[in-house]
Design a protein around this motif. Structure first.
Motif, PDB file in Angstrom:
ATOM      1  N   GLN A 151       4.409  10.609  -4.530  1.00 23.21           N
ATOM      2  CA  GLN A 151       3.221   9.642  -4.782  1.00 23.21           C
ATOM      3  C   GLN A 151       2.832   9.370  -6.279  1.00 23.21           C
ATOM      4  OE1 GLN A 151       1.085   8.156  -2.252  1.00 23.21           O
ATOM      5  NE2 GLN A 151       0.834   6.658  -4.031  1.00 23.21           N
ATOM      6  N   ALA A 152       3.146  10.373  -7.008  1.00 21.14           N
ATOM      7  CA  ALA A 152       2.907  10.262  -8.531  1.00 21.14           C
ATOM      8  C   ALA A 152       3.987   9.338  -9.129  1.00 21.14           C
ATOM      9  CB  ALA A 152       2.934  11.541  -9.125  1.00 21.14           C
ATOM     10  N   SER A 153       5.239   9.088  -8.538  1.00 25.67           N
ATOM     11  CA  SER A 153       6.134   8.139  -9.032  1.00 25.67           C
ATOM     12  C   SER A 153       5.834   6.741  -8.439  1.00 25.67           C
ATOM     13  CB  SER A 153       7.672   8.519  -8.556  1.00 25.67           C
ATOM     14  OG  SER A 153       8.802   7.883  -8.658  1.00 25.67           O
ATOM     15  N   LEU A 154       5.337   6.668  -7.413  1.00 23.76           N
ATOM     16  CA  LEU A 154       4.735   5.492  -6.944  1.00 23.76           C
ATOM     17  C   LEU A 154       3.838   4.925  -7.885  1.00 23.76           C
ATOM     18  CD1 LEU A 154       4.732   5.650  -2.960  1.00 23.76           C
ATOM     19  CD2 LEU A 154       6.348   4.387  -4.665  1.00 23.76           C
ATOM     20  N   ASP A 155       2.939   5.925  -8.196  1.00 20.52           N
ATOM     21  CA  ASP A 155       1.576   5.584  -8.783  1.00 20.52           C
ATOM     22  C   ASP A 155       2.259   4.769 -10.396  1.00 20.52           C
ATOM     23  OD1 ASP A 155      -0.044   6.088  -6.785  1.00 20.52           O
ATOM     24  OD2 ASP A 155      -0.588   8.223  -7.678  1.00 20.52           O
ATOM     25  N   ILE A 156       2.903   5.575 -10.864  1.00 26.79           N
ATOM     26  CA  ILE A 156       3.423   5.327 -12.123  1.00 26.79           C
ATOM     27  C   ILE A 156       4.253   4.133 -12.324  1.00 26.79           C
ATOM     28  CG2 ILE A 156       5.102   5.986 -13.894  1.00 26.79           C
ATOM     29  CD1 ILE A 156       4.565   9.027 -13.491  1.00 26.79           C
ATOM     30  N   SER A 157       4.983   3.855 -11.230  1.00 26.62           N
ATOM     31  CA  SER A 157       5.848   2.280 -11.067  1.00 26.62           C
ATOM     32  C   SER A 157       4.736   1.511 -10.764  1.00 26.62           C
ATOM     33  CB  SER A 157       6.763   2.765  -9.873  1.00 26.62           C
ATOM     34  OG  SER A 157       7.785   3.577  -9.859  1.00 26.62           O
ATOM     35  N   TYR A 158       3.830   1.468 -10.084  1.00 25.58           N
ATOM     36  CA  TYR A 158       2.690   0.389  -9.771  1.00 25.58           C
ATOM     37  C   TYR A 158       2.036   0.079 -10.942  1.00 25.58           C
ATOM     38  CZ  TYR A 158      -1.604  -1.417  -8.309  1.00 25.58           C
ATOM     39  OH  TYR A 158      -2.901  -2.527  -8.198  1.00 25.58           O
ATOM     40  N   HIS A 159       1.676   1.115 -11.782  1.00 23.69           N
ATOM     41  CA  HIS A 159       0.849   0.819 -13.033  1.00 23.69           C
ATOM     42  C   HIS A 159       1.855   0.186 -14.048  1.00 23.69           C
ATOM     43  CE1 HIS A 159      -3.043   2.108 -11.897  1.00 23.69           C
ATOM     44  NE2 HIS A 159      -2.594   3.310 -11.347  1.00 23.69           N
ATOM     45  N   ALA A 160       3.021   0.662 -13.958  1.00 25.54           N
ATOM     46  CA  ALA A 160       3.987   0.286 -15.109  1.00 25.54           C
ATOM     47  C   ALA A 160       4.276  -1.322 -14.811  1.00 25.54           C
ATOM     48  CB  ALA A 160       5.282   1.195 -15.132  1.00 25.54           C
ATOM     49  N   TYR A 161       4.244  -1.758 -13.421  1.00 25.64           N
ATOM     50  CA  TYR A 161       4.651  -2.996 -13.352  1.00 25.64           C
ATOM     51  C   TYR A 161       3.404  -3.971 -13.591  1.00 25.64           C
ATOM     52  CZ  TYR A 161       4.736  -7.375 -10.364  1.00 25.64           C
ATOM     53  OH  TYR A 161       4.747  -8.540  -9.886  1.00 25.64           O
ATOM     54  N   VAL A 162       2.149  -3.641 -13.384  1.00 30.09           N
ATOM     55  CA  VAL A 162       1.123  -4.177 -13.618  1.00 30.09           C
ATOM     56  C   VAL A 162       0.885  -4.288 -15.127  1.00 30.09           C
ATOM     57  CG1 VAL A 162      -1.570  -4.113 -13.759  1.00 30.09           C
ATOM     58  CG2 VAL A 162      -0.206  -3.527 -11.571  1.00 30.09           C
ATOM     59  N   GLN A 163       1.023  -3.198 -15.885  1.00 27.24           N
ATOM     60  CA  GLN A 163       0.852  -3.149 -17.443  1.00 27.24           C
ATOM     61  C   GLN A 163       1.869  -4.167 -18.129  1.00 27.24           C
ATOM     62  OE1 GLN A 163       1.181   0.879 -18.053  1.00 27.24           O
ATOM     63  NE2 GLN A 163      -0.694   1.243 -17.093  1.00 27.24           N
ATOM     64  N   LEU A 299      -0.922  -0.001 -23.407  1.00 24.57           N
ATOM     65  CA  LEU A 299      -0.680  -0.682 -21.962  1.00 24.57           C
ATOM     66  C   LEU A 299      -1.871  -0.279 -21.023  1.00 24.57           C
ATOM     67  CD1 LEU A 299       3.084   0.067 -21.374  1.00 24.57           C
ATOM     68  CD2 LEU A 299       2.071  -2.190 -22.010  1.00 24.57           C
ATOM     69  N   LYS A 300      -2.226   1.007 -21.188  1.00 22.71           N
ATOM     70  CA  LYS A 300      -3.338   1.278 -20.228  1.00 22.71           C
ATOM     71  C   LYS A 300      -4.763   0.473 -20.569  1.00 22.71           C
ATOM     72  CE  LYS A 300      -2.010   5.921 -19.018  1.00 22.71           C
ATOM     73  NZ  LYS A 300      -2.387   7.336 -19.138  1.00 22.71           N
ATOM     74  N   TYR A 301      -4.764   0.229 -22.204  1.00 20.61           N
ATOM     75  CA  TYR A 301      -5.971  -0.545 -22.396  1.00 20.61           C
ATOM     76  C   TYR A 301      -5.871  -1.964 -22.016  1.00 20.61           C
ATOM     77  CZ  TYR A 301      -8.581  -3.510 -25.555  1.00 20.61           C
ATOM     78  OH  TYR A 301      -9.554  -4.532 -25.934  1.00 20.61           O
ATOM     79  N   LEU A 302      -4.611  -2.295 -22.095  1.00 24.38           N
ATOM     80  CA  LEU A 302      -4.689  -4.020 -21.486  1.00 24.38           C
ATOM     81  C   LEU A 302      -4.825  -3.962 -19.794  1.00 24.38           C
ATOM     82  CD1 LEU A 302      -1.121  -5.043 -23.223  1.00 24.38           C
ATOM     83  CD2 LEU A 302      -3.441  -5.722 -23.683  1.00 24.38           C
TER      84      LEU A 302
END
Length: 403
Positions: A151-163, A299-302
């Motif tokens: 789940q952590a890997s999916l979360d990171i991938s999801y936010h990385a895609y959005v960012q 990236l998190k700020y964006l």
């Protein structure tokens, strides 16, 4: 035996540009070549081949010696104008996935089978307690541990895609002027990133170039295409570094120990290795860690400033295939998201970190042919040619079974 993998994004289609050497003249539907023409062609081809080999070796040497470096200071990078209003920007994306108990069960049974050769249903507490890459004591604890990792890997991938989608759009909508220092940095950064990908994936640098640029790397034209794309990617890299520094400065974002600790925690959530702040810095160097932490913070700020809309995709229409591709690299290593069209026979948009249904053996009909070519291309990554052959046959069995 060590296994090496390259991760390619879904929809990757391997295409090879067919280049024919020599000039042939057709007369009345037949191909004819005079003796004098043949001699000239042979001489020209030999010259081209020598030039290609020399320039190819020079580029590979440059990549092999590439090293990480920080970007120039903001005032030395160039200028930024017309930064878009983030509050008016909307990014649409599919909802993030949620790992199910069944997926976690399949994962631990697969790990057990790979480690023991026994059916996954035979997994037991004794094996879990002795499994080196887990702190779990029981099968239930191991299942929950892997579920959290997935789940952590999916979360990171999801936010990385959005960012990265946001970053792409901001770069494309902003007037960015690069200095020569910035361009030089970007080019060197691309070389280092590709060399780092080769190291982390266990592939040769030449293989990384061939796969990443979807290029057969067979002649001067291929080589020149790669050089053009390296410069284009270098400019994109430099624009990203300029924007990251500009936003960090204007928003007062500075790296702190707390930010590094949070970064370490995210790495540990998906890694089989455990890091502390000190061990991470000892492993990768303070400059690189600080650069990555700053980039992640921006990236998190964006992402926090943009309206992100999750849309459930319609099941009636299949998603359009893309020609994006990826080279395996640590998810937290320097990467870039290029929306620029490459000046090559194949257009694609590179992005690190994807996973694909592409198989190594897709382009082969015979396991012996695959094994021989695999061993020849990757022999340097193994203790012996025989080990490379053995690994190739293992890969064939995994991907093709009894075919």
């Amino acid at each position: 035996m060590k296994r090496y993998y390259t991760f390619l994004t879904i929809g990757f289609v391997l295409t090879i540009a067919l280049i024919t050497f020599g000039a042939y003249r057709s007369k009345n539907g037949t191909v004819s070549t005079s003796t004098s023409e043949s001699t000239v062609e042979t001489t020209e081809n030999a010259t081209d081949e020598a030039e290609f080999t020399s320039e190819k070796n020079e580029l590979l040497s440059e990549l092999a010696n590439a090293a990480f470096s920080l970007p120039p200071k903001l005032e030395e990078m160039g200028s930024i104008e017309n930064l878009p209003d983030l509050s008016t920007m909307t990014i649409k994306t599919d909802p993030n996935s949620v790992v199910t108990d069944e997926e976690a069960e399949n994962t631990i049974e697969s790990i057990f089978t790979q480690d023991t050769g026994l059916p996954g249903s035979s997994i037991n507490d004794d094996w879990v307690r002795n499994y080196a890459d887990s702190t779990a004591e029981t099968v239930d604890e191991f299942r929950q541990e892997k579920k959290e990792h997935l789940q952590a890997s999916l979360d990171i991938s999801y936010h990385a895609y959005v960012q990265n989608t946001i970053l792409d759009k901001v770069i494309d909508d902003t007037s960015l002027t690069l200095s020569q220092e910035a361009r030089d940095y970007g080019y060197k950064a691309v070389l280092w990133s590709l060399a780092n990908s080769a190291k982390s994936s266990g592939l040769s640098i030449q293989t990384v170039l061939e796969v990443y640029y979807d290029n057969d790397f067979a002649d001067l034209q291929d080589l020149n295409n790669i050089k053009v794309n390296l410069k284009l990617d270098g400019e994109r890299f430099a624009k990203e570094a300029l924007l990251i520094q500009y936003i960090a400065q204007t928003q007062g974002i500075e790296v702190s120990d707390a930010m590094i600790d949070q970064y370490v925690q995210e790495i540990n959530s998906v890694s089989t290795e455990y890091y502390t702040r000190d061990t991470l810095i000892d492993t990768y160097g303070a400059d690189r860690v600080n650069f990555e932490v700053l980039k992640e913070a921006v990236l998190k700020y964006l992402e926090s400033q943009v309206n992100v809309m999750e849309e459930i995709p319609e099941e009636t229409s299949a998603p359009e295939e893309t020609e994006e591709e990826t080279i395996g690299a640590p998810w937290w290593s320097i990467g870039y998201t290029s929306a620029e069209t490459k000046q090559n026979t194949n257009d694609y948009q590179p992005y690190y970190g994807g996973v694909s249904d592409y198989n190594y053996t897709d382009d082969y009909d015979d396991p012996d042919d695959f094994a021989e070519e695999w061993a020849e291309e990757n022999a340097d990554d193994y203790d012996s040619y025989e080990d490379a052959m053995d690994d190739a046959y293992d890969i064939w069995e995994e991907e093709r079974g009894d075919d």
